[in-house]
Structure formats: C-alpha cells, structure tokens
Motif scaffolding. Structure first.
Motif, PDB file in Angstrom:
ATOM      1  N   ASP A   8       0.845  -1.182   0.000  1.00  0.00           N
ATOM      2  CA  ASP A   8       0.000   0.000   0.000  1.00  0.00           C
ATOM      3  C   ASP A   8       0.895   1.251   0.000  1.00  0.00           C
ATOM      4  O   ASP A   8       1.814   1.345   0.813  1.00  0.00           O
ATOM      5  CB  ASP A   8      -0.890  -0.035   1.251  1.00  0.00           C
ATOM      6  N   PRO A   9       0.660   2.216  -0.899  1.00  0.00           N
ATOM      7  CA  PRO A   9       1.537   3.387  -0.985  1.00  0.00           C
ATOM      8  C   PRO A   9       1.594   4.222   0.301  1.00  0.00           C
ATOM      9  O   PRO A   9       2.662   4.714   0.669  1.00  0.00           O
ATOM     10  CB  PRO A   9       0.942   4.211  -2.124  1.00  0.00           C
ATOM     11  N   LEU A  10       0.483   4.375   0.977  1.00  0.00           N
ATOM     12  CA  LEU A  10       0.481   5.164   2.204  1.00  0.00           C
ATOM     13  C   LEU A  10       1.280   4.462   3.300  1.00  0.00           C
ATOM     14  O   LEU A  10       2.030   5.104   4.049  1.00  0.00           O
ATOM     15  CB  LEU A  10      -0.957   5.419   2.664  1.00  0.00           C
ATOM     16  N   THR A  11       1.142   3.152   3.387  1.00  0.00           N
ATOM     17  CA  THR A  11       1.915   2.384   4.358  1.00  0.00           C
ATOM     18  C   THR A  11       3.400   2.455   4.033  1.00  0.00           C
ATOM     19  O   THR A  11       4.233   2.630   4.925  1.00  0.00           O
ATOM     20  CB  THR A  11       1.450   0.920   4.366  1.00  0.00           C
ATOM     21  N   THR A  12       3.741   2.339   2.759  1.00  0.00           N
ATOM     22  CA  THR A  12       5.138   2.433   2.339  1.00  0.00           C
ATOM     23  C   THR A  12       5.718   3.790   2.697  1.00  0.00           C
ATOM     24  O   THR A  12       6.839   3.884   3.211  1.00  0.00           O
ATOM     25  CB  THR A  12       5.260   2.187   0.823  1.00  0.00           C
ATOM     26  N   LEU A  13       4.961   4.849   2.459  1.00  0.00           N
ATOM     27  CA  LEU A  13       5.418   6.202   2.780  1.00  0.00           C
ATOM     28  C   LEU A  13       5.627   6.368   4.282  1.00  0.00           C
ATOM     29  O   LEU A  13       6.631   6.946   4.720  1.00  0.00           O
ATOM     30  CB  LEU A  13       4.412   7.230   2.263  1.00  0.00           C
ATOM     31  N   ALA A  14       4.702   5.864   5.073  1.00  0.00           N
ATOM     32  CA  ALA A  14       4.822   5.988   6.528  1.00  0.00           C
ATOM     33  C   ALA A  14       6.014   5.201   7.061  1.00  0.00           C
ATOM     34  O   ALA A  14       6.788   5.699   7.893  1.00  0.00           O
ATOM     35  CB  ALA A  14       3.534   5.511   7.193  1.00  0.00           C
TER      36      ALA A  14
END
Length: 118
Positions: A56-62
């Motif tokens: 998930d992009p948001l999880t990766t960013l976090a």
C-alpha cells in the motif's frame, strides 16, 4: 520507469546528491541548509521504500519516513556516544547505509522483477 515517475525521481536524486556533496565539501551556501537535510531525509527512506514495493503506498510512505528518521537518529546517537561527532561522517554514513539498502533491494527484488518481465 514511467515518465511521470522519472520526472520526480531524477531531480530529487540530483538534489540529494548535490546536498551530500555540499555537506561533505563544507561549501558555505544557503543551498546546503536545504539540500543536505533533504539528502538525510530522503536517502534512507527511499532505500526502505524500494524494499516495500507492491505494498500500500500510504503504508510504504509511513514506514519509509519512520525508518529514515530512525536511521538518522541511530547514526547521530552512535556518533555522540563514541564521541566522534562530525556532520561529514554522518552524511557519509547515511549515504553508505542508503547504498546498502539499495544493494539489498537489488538482491532481494532483482529476481522477482526479472521473473515478472518475462
């Protein structure tokens, strides 16, 4: 790599490299105050984000942001504990760790991406 992604990645990589060079060469310029912290914030996070592709992009960013902060804090604490504080050494160490994460990504993800291409 897609055109949009390359248009963001290439200038960011050049800015990070310039920040590292300015910090290591001790060039006194207002750009160093922007580009050196950019290097310290982006390089470890980009290395970790490369290992987390397909998530998930948001999880990766976090996770990339948190790991970038953690790596920088660990490097700074280690230099303070051993009484070898140097911003140049910190920049070099973070760069080496970022390179290690990149190589790890090539080893870990290299076979998977080659299998997906065929």
């Amino acid at each position: 790599m897609t055109g949009k992604r390359l248009a963001v990645t290439l200038p960011l990589a050049v800015a990070c490299a310039a920040g590292a060079v300015l910090a290591i060469a001790d060039v006194r310029t207002p750009l160093r105050t922007v580009l050196a912290p950019l290097f310290l914030a982006v390089v470890p996070g980009a290395g970790v984000a490369g290992l987390l592709r397909g998530r998930d992009p948001l999880t990766t960013l976090a996770v990339a942001g948190a790991s970038s902060l953690a790596i920088n804090i660990i490097v700074a604490e280690a230099m303070l504990i051993f009484d070898v504080w140097s911003y140049r050494a910190g920049v070099v160490t973070v760069g080496i760790l970022g390179l290690f994460l990149f190589v790890l990504r090539l080893i870990y993800r290299g076979g998977a991406s080659a299998a997906q291409r065929t």
